[in-house]
Design an enzyme around this catalytic site. Structure first.
Site, PDB file in Angstrom:
ATOM      1  N   ASP A 188       0.873  -1.163   0.000  1.00  0.00           N
ATOM      2  CA  ASP A 188       0.000   0.000   0.000  1.00  0.00           C
ATOM      3  C   ASP A 188       0.918   1.223   0.000  1.00  0.00           C
ATOM      4  O   ASP A 188       2.094   1.147   0.358  1.00  0.00           O
ATOM      5  CB  ASP A 188      -0.963  -0.001   1.188  1.00  0.00           C
ATOM      6  CG  ASP A 188      -2.147   0.943   0.935  1.00  0.00           C
ATOM      7  OD1 ASP A 188      -2.091   1.732  -0.034  1.00  0.00           O
ATOM      8  OD2 ASP A 188      -3.126   0.902   1.699  1.00  0.00           O
TER       9      ASP A 188
HETATM   10  C1  BGC Z   1      -4.900   3.398  -0.070  1.00  0.00           C
HETATM   11  C2  BGC Z   1      -5.016   2.400  -1.193  1.00  0.00           C
HETATM   12  C3  BGC Z   1      -4.826   3.097  -2.511  1.00  0.00           C
HETATM   13  C4  BGC Z   1      -3.471   3.789  -2.510  1.00  0.00           C
HETATM   14  C5  BGC Z   1      -3.156   4.524  -3.783  1.00  0.00           C
HETATM   15  C6  BGC Z   1      -3.610   4.215  -0.164  1.00  0.00           C
HETATM   16  O1  BGC Z   1      -3.596   5.228   0.750  1.00  0.00           O
HETATM   17  O2  BGC Z   1      -4.947   2.733   1.179  1.00  0.00           O
HETATM   18  O3  BGC Z   1      -6.260   1.751  -1.126  1.00  0.00           O
HETATM   19  O4  BGC Z   1      -4.944   2.188  -3.559  1.00  0.00           O
HETATM   20  O5  BGC Z   1      -3.437   4.726  -1.451  1.00  0.00           O
HETATM   21  O6  BGC Z   1      -3.961   5.634  -3.920  1.00  0.00           O
END
Ligand code: BGC
Length: 739
Positions: free
Chosen positions: A266
């Protein structure tokens, strides 16, 4: 002989190709060759530097390819409800492209509420086409974290409280996306069930709950959906961040499930080079969220899996076995996506996608209550409808965190109702209350001016005056996508509706007996006024065609058929995580004391009556269930058993019913839930029509996870198959034995 002729011919072709300056195509570029040969060939051509380079981001949403070998960059993008607009290379702010306004599909809670696998396939196919057209290789979704508490700010992005329902819905979504040559990225693996302290909280959960509740949808994604990527989650498990977690990624994902794809972190979820090397991560994204501004010359070079990794290799402190494994997975991902020459071209912002979103919304809207058949509204007999509430006009595709979108258009519920009513019925609007008046998120501007100078009392007085004059009052409220509502990064503060909406609804109920409350949310809310309001509709976040779908249900063009994918508790303490006191935990620790008793499993155990049950949803027609029967009285571990039930539409109009099968283990050595969902079918029935619905299960539907044995166990003995219209609306049961 023939062989020799063939060999000489090939030699001649080879010689002539090199004479004309061409060399035979490299194995890795030849898509007629088996995947592993292509992977090994490409791997053998890469330098250590090139290998390390593909293991981390080069911009907010992309990682580098191998320019020297013509292996393209990898482009990811959120997900999961539409394709996020372009941001700058190193910043979260909008890049200002004018060609990136997408179709927004309903939030995943709505998809889950359709209980319709075909809708999941349609969703995946459509969003996959949008991703493909935008040249994205990895779609960052869907999310399948289990609905543990109604306060989790990101529940709207997930598929509810039941592992079986989420498992069955996630698989077609993945297949639909990936048939476009775009990888789905199932997230957030695992135990990411709250936003509070999301980067620091360590989850303690027993193995039984982990395997029975929190992992099945991920396992189905891997083994049945054959998903190409998985995103690690921010939180910790066994005191290790889940983006580099020995237990989750190495032992379970790769070891037990045989995952062949790539694990993506993530964004900003990586915090340790050695763990990232050894504990199952493949590509690091989002470290230091302000990109180039932090770090030295290039922040990306300083990612945990960049220079620090290379230096450890160069110093001989770590070998390249793990690196090769990561690169193999990344190359395979490239061959399946960016380097698939046969993939379709996709399409973007199309009418077809808007219609797909509308269809999913129609199938997912849930009619929670309909006393005296207040709904549907007969427009031919209705002169005046008063619509009240901010969510009747607030744009909901913008906001909420990473799933925020920039849409081609979004039809609000109010506009949808107006459009459907036409000239024959007067539609009057009053705000009723002010919630969140902001009209922009991350630089995407809705263009709505929701500012309001009048006081709360004035707004209420206006709504009340109008309510008295109407044939129908439709209150459209609920939550929104701002902080502490249905939004990433923070959890809700209470189960109650915000912005004094309860008071507004109570007042309206006194003034008009034809009051319809539409709750727009991705979460359960408390409804202290439930007995005073005749009709309640769960409207979700419905995307681009929100207004059309809602209006169709309200006036009866569409007969509602959605069912709740999670329980609505009367009060917060009726939810297991809150009853047992651990949400959101403290001092970076949260323990899931409730174990396997999540959602309806807890309500069943404690005999708690929910406000609205898991699986509940009404229709404008009525259904009658026959008696369920089993094709055998006894089954064995290797055998299957089929249950059959007749369902008849006893009303006057066509409608669909979600027939649910729960299994109950009557006696077991370990405590088990009273019943668990193990089958569901959505059947469409014309007025008066009867269909036979059947469910075939094997012993996996009878099993529990025995943590001591670390194995799924189906214990011989007596079971019951329960056919139901919701977890509390049981129609009939049949007993059977496992030998
Ligand atoms: C979120 C993800 C997301 C990623 C990219 C993160 O903060 O938890 O779900 O895909 O950012 O935007």
């Amino acid at each position: 002989m023939f062989r020799n002729i063939k060999a000489s011919a090939l030699l001649l072709v080879g010689i002539s190709l090199s004479l004309f300056g061409q060399t035979p195509r490299a194995v890795y570029l030849d898509d007629t060759r088996p995947m592993n040969e292509r992977v090994e060939d490409a791997l053998s051509r890469m330098t250590v530097q090139e290998k390390v380079a593909v293991c981390h981001a080069q911009s907010k949403f992309s990682s580098t390819g191998v320019p020297r070998l013509g292996i393209p960059e990898l482009w990811t993008m959120d997900g999961p409800h539409g394709i996020r607009p372009e941001v700058f290379w190193d910043e979260w702010s909008q890049a200002g492209w004018t060609n990136d306004s997408c179709i927004a599909f309903p939030a995943l809670t709505c998809l889950a509420a359709s209980w319709d696998k075909e809708m999941a396939l349609l969703y995946g196919k459509s969003i996959g086409e949008e991703a493909r057209y935008r040249n994205k290789n990895v779609l960052l979704g869907p999310g399948v974290n289990i609905y543990r508490s109604p306060l989790n700010g990101r529940n709207f992005e997930y598929m509810g409280e039941d592992p079986f329902l989420a498992s069955k819905m996630v698989v077609p979504y993945i297949k639909g996306v990936q048939q476009n040559g775009v990888a789905a990225c199932v997230k957030h693996f695992a135990l990411n069930n709250q936003e509070t302290d999301r980067f620091g909280v360590n989850v303690t959960v027993d193995d039984r709950a982990l395997y029975e509740i929190y992992l099945p949808a991920f396992k189905a994604a891997v083994q049945e959906g054959e998903v190409w990527t998985i995103m690690g989650s921010y939180n910790l498990y066994k005191n290790q961040h889940c983006c580099h977690n020995q237990y989750l990624l190495n032992d379970i994902l790769r070891g037990e499930w045989g995952f062949k794809g790539a694990v993506i972190s993530d964004w900003g979820g990586v915090s340790n080079t050695r763990e990232a090397i050894f504990n199952g991560l493949d590509i690091e994204f989002g470290t230091w969220t302000d990109g180039l501004k932090t770090g030295t010359s290039n922040a990306y070079d300083n990612y945990y899996l960049a220079k620090p990794y290379l230096q450890l290799i160069q110093k001989g402190e770590v070998g390249t076995k793990e690196l090769d494994d990561k690169v193999r997975r990344i190359l395979r991902l490239a061959f399946l996506t960016s380097m698939d020459r046969n993939k379709p071209f996709g399409s973007f912002g199309t009418e077809e996608h808007a219609l797909a979103g509308r269809k999913i919304a129609e199938e997912g809207i849930v009619l929670l209550k309909n006393k005296n058949n207040v709904l549907p509204i007969d427009l031919s007999k209705t002169k005046r409808i008063v619509v009240i509430g901010e969510n009747a006009l607030k744009k909901m595709t913008v906001g909420g965190g990473s799933s925020s979108l920039k849409v081609k258009y979004e039809l609000s519920p109010l506009d949808g109702i107006k459009k459907r009513a036409g000239a024959q019925t007067e539609i009057v609007y009053a705000r009723g209350y002010v919630g969140d008046a902001t009209g922009s998120y991350n630089g995407v501007v809705t263009g709505q001016d929701l500012s309001e100078k009048r006081s709360a009392d004035e707004l209420l007085a206006e709504a009340c005056t109008l309510a008295k004059t109407a044939d129908y009052v439709i209150f459209i409220g609920g939550l929104n996508k701002s902080e502490n509502q249905d939004s990433e990064g923070a959890d809700r503060l209470s189960l109650s509706l915000p912005y004094h909406q309860d008071k507004v609804i109570e007042e309206l109920a006194k003034l008009n007996k034809n009051l319809v409350v539409v709750n727009i949310s991705g979460n359960a809310v408390a409804m202290p006024w439930v007995n005073k309001v005749p009709a309640i509709v769960q409207g979700w976040f419905l995307g681009t065609e929100a207004g059309t779908a809602l209006a169709e249900v309200l006036v009866g063009d569409v007969n509602p058929s959605g069912k709740l994918p999670f329980s609505f508790p009367v009060k917060l303490e009726d939810n297991a995580a809150h009853a047992l006191g651990e949400f959101p935990g403290k001092d970076h620790q949260v323990t899931y004391n409730e174990g396997i008793f999540v959602g309806y499993r807890w309500h069943d155990k404690q005999n708690i009556k929910p406000l609205f049950s898991f699986g509940h949803g009404l229709s404008y027609t009525t259904f009658e269930y026959g008696k369920v029967s089993a094709d055998k009285k006894e089954t064995s571990a290797a055998d299957k058993v089929t249950f059959t039930v007749d369902v008849k539409n006893t009303g006057k109009r066509e409608g669909s019913e979600v027939v649910q099968l729960y299994i109950s283990d009557l006696k077991s050595s370990l405590p088990r839930p009273l019943k668990e969902l193990k089958g569901f079918e959505k059947v469409s029935l014309k007025a008066g029509e009867t269909k036979t619905v059947s469910f075939t299960i094997d012993s996996s539907a009878l099993s529990f996870f025995d943590a001591d044995k670390h194995a799924w166990v189906a214990e011989p003995g007596d079971f019951e198959a329960i056919v139901a219209a919701s977890s509390t609306d049981i129609k009939s049961k049949v007993g059977f034995k496992l030998k």
